[in-house]
Motif scaffolding. Sequence first.
Motif, PDB file in Angstrom:
ATOM      1  N   ALA A   1      44.854  13.254  35.839  1.00  0.00           N
ATOM      2  CA  ALA A   1      44.643  14.372  34.915  1.00  0.00           C
ATOM      3  C   ALA A   1      43.751  13.948  33.756  1.00  0.00           C
ATOM      4  O   ALA A   1      42.853  14.682  33.329  1.00  0.00           O
ATOM      5  N   ALA A   2      43.985  12.750  33.216  1.00  0.00           N
ATOM      6  CA  ALA A   2      43.170  12.247  32.110  1.00  0.00           C
ATOM      7  C   ALA A   2      41.730  12.002  32.555  1.00  0.00           C
ATOM      8  O   ALA A   2      40.771  12.342  31.845  1.00  0.00           O
ATOM      9  N   LEU A   3      41.558  11.419  33.747  1.00  0.00           N
ATOM     10  CA  LEU A   3      40.209  11.134  34.247  1.00  0.00           C
ATOM     11  C   LEU A   3      39.449  12.428  34.543  1.00  0.00           C
ATOM     12  O   LEU A   3      38.243  12.518  34.278  1.00  0.00           O
TER      13      LEU A   3
ATOM     14  N   LEU B   1      41.861  14.465  41.902  1.00  0.00           N
ATOM     15  CA  LEU B   1      42.295  13.203  41.301  1.00  0.00           C
ATOM     16  C   LEU B   1      43.806  13.106  41.121  1.00  0.00           C
ATOM     17  O   LEU B   1      44.372  12.018  41.238  1.00  0.00           O
ATOM     18  N   ILE B   2      44.480  14.235  40.844  1.00  0.00           N
ATOM     19  CA  ILE B   2      45.920  14.180  40.567  1.00  0.00           C
ATOM     20  C   ILE B   2      46.733  13.996  41.849  1.00  0.00           C
ATOM     21  O   ILE B   2      47.623  13.142  41.929  1.00  0.00           O
ATOM     22  N   PHE B   3      46.423  14.785  42.874  1.00  0.00           N
ATOM     23  CA  PHE B   3      47.262  14.838  44.073  1.00  0.00           C
ATOM     24  C   PHE B   3      46.739  13.911  45.170  1.00  0.00           C
ATOM     25  O   PHE B   3      45.533  13.652  45.261  1.00  0.00           O
ATOM     26  N   PRO B   4      47.635  13.435  46.045  1.00  0.00           N
ATOM     27  CA  PRO B   4      47.201  12.593  47.170  1.00  0.00           C
ATOM     28  C   PRO B   4      46.566  13.443  48.269  1.00  0.00           C
ATOM     29  O   PRO B   4      46.597  14.673  48.223  1.00  0.00           O
ATOM     30  N   SER B   5      46.003  12.787  49.266  1.00  0.00           N
ATOM     31  CA  SER B   5      45.470  13.500  50.428  1.00  0.00           C
ATOM     32  C   SER B   5      46.600  14.278  51.099  1.00  0.00           C
ATOM     33  O   SER B   5      47.734  13.789  51.217  1.00  0.00           O
TER      34      SER B   5
ATOM     35  N   MET C   1      49.321  21.418  36.571  1.00  0.00           N
ATOM     36  CA  MET C   1      49.141  20.577  37.749  1.00  0.00           C
ATOM     37  C   MET C   1      50.085  19.373  37.725  1.00  0.00           C
ATOM     38  O   MET C   1      50.734  19.049  38.726  1.00  0.00           O
ATOM     39  N   VAL C   2      50.165  18.724  36.568  1.00  0.00           N
ATOM     40  CA  VAL C   2      51.054  17.570  36.455  1.00  0.00           C
ATOM     41  C   VAL C   2      52.511  18.011  36.554  1.00  0.00           C
ATOM     42  O   VAL C   2      53.360  17.286  37.075  1.00  0.00           O
TER      43      VAL C   2
ATOM     44  N   ALA D   1      42.972  11.494  45.400  1.00  0.00           N
ATOM     45  CA  ALA D   1      43.162  10.127  44.929  1.00  0.00           C
ATOM     46  C   ALA D   1      44.629   9.808  44.660  1.00  0.00           C
ATOM     47  O   ALA D   1      45.013   8.641  44.633  1.00  0.00           O
ATOM     48  N   GLY D   2      45.446  10.843  44.416  1.00  0.00           N
ATOM     49  CA  GLY D   2      46.865  10.620  44.180  1.00  0.00           C
ATOM     50  C   GLY D   2      47.163   9.832  42.917  1.00  0.00           C
ATOM     51  O   GLY D   2      48.112   9.056  42.877  1.00  0.00           O
ATOM     52  N   LEU D   3      46.375  10.062  41.845  1.00  0.00           N
ATOM     53  CA  LEU D   3      46.532   9.277  40.619  1.00  0.00           C
ATOM     54  C   LEU D   3      47.526   9.877  39.633  1.00  0.00           C
ATOM     55  O   LEU D   3      47.793   9.283  38.585  1.00  0.00           O
TER      56      LEU D   3
END
Length: 485
Positions: free
Chosen positions: A234-236, A208-212, A65-66, A227-229
């Motif tokens: 990925a860690a969360l 959590l990884i990708f934005p809207s 994913m990352v 969330a686009g983080l």
Amino acid sequence: MAGTDKRLSLHRIMGKQNENDLLLLIRTGRQMTLRQQLWLTVQLSIPSIVAQVSAIAMQYIDAAMVGRLGADAAASIGLVSTTTWLFWGMCSAAGTGFSVQVAHHVGAGRLREARAVLRQAIVAVSLFSALLALTGAFISGSLPVWLGGTEEINAASSAYFLIFALSLPLLQLNFLAGGMLRCSGNMRVPGMLNVLMCLLDVVFNFFLIFPSRQVEWFGLSLHMPGAGLGVTGAALGTAAAEAVVAALMMWYLLTRSGELRLKGERGSFLPTRETVRKALHIGLPMGVEHVVICGAQIMTTVIVAPLGVFAIAANSFGITAESLCYMPGYGIADAATTLVGQSLGAGRKDLTRRFARITVGMGMAVMGVMGVILYVAAPLIMTTMTPDAEVIRLGVEALRIEAFAEPMFAAAIVAYGVFVGAGNTLVPCLMNFFSIWAVRLTLAAALAPSMGLNGVWLAMCIELCFRGTIFLIRLERGRWMKISG
């Protein structure tokens, strides 16, 4: 006993003896046929293999994913991956120091003593993991710099490692509960819950990884919130999945386990000197070994880092992809630990040796097949993890080199599980130390300047074959067949 005899006879007639019945044969000193030994090994190995594959699949999912975010994002995780394995390994060693004692007690039919060890273990490993979490949080800001990371990836690496470190108490409880259940003979529940953790990791990472964004599904355009983080997400996501499964695993262990449940039973949770001494005798060499091995992996990262961002990313993806190949070996090693631990606890050295040979042979066969699959499927595996052509090329070449070492790697992995079941961990630790530092790192440092990443992975292949050979020699000598403590 008559009821047990009738139940065993019925299962023999039906040809469906389950693992609990077969483990009972070990604990009660009854004879076991070769077919029963093989069937018990398979029954214990399959759920554990599923659990191990699910655990590494989480890393694969994070990496894949990352990887869609680009080479820098992938390298930011790859830079600290060996250090996360170091902390992971120390938590695993802490839990194993207590769970092997439980295997010995269960094998000898001393269930009250097994539960006493469990109570003490909960307190001891919780304190240990909290200290480890604080240490990880303290070094998280400086770690990427120490490892030779560049400014483009250091901030994301620090954030990823900080979240990982703070989630270590959850990971520790997961390891403890899973290890206790496996050493009591219950492989299925840890296996199923690890699959659940993998699925939860996918879901949490997705949001959590990708934005809207707009997502096309079956011709429909859907708005997908996110969330686009990035790397932090990925860690969360992994930490959240671990939290859910740790809670479920501990609940089952403490309230539902036939051998180890504490519900309705009183006893002290204060660790005693004798229990801690035995845990240190078993777990401390394992912890030191993880420090040594992961220290070597960190040194490998330092060797790879000057080769550039593409090499760092390819090395990280390659390690994750190869992990899917050797996780079956670790699953069989878990079964070996249980079988050897309970056989020795019951005082049955003849059965101990047979289970050692069966599990090691099975591991080498399974991982030999996985090595062939790894060689053939290397391009497909790397393509699913990253779209970058240069990273794919480097990763495919590395994986195809490593594929040849898989059978001997299995010999080392499963034989180590055998020695752990006997509580014999010091000598294997020293063997691993010599093999990795004297053989792998020396060759990697010599080959990397001229061969690049391929030289590093060729050194790894040669070292794993050497390590498997020396572990097989020690296994056959049989001096490890004595419960230490």
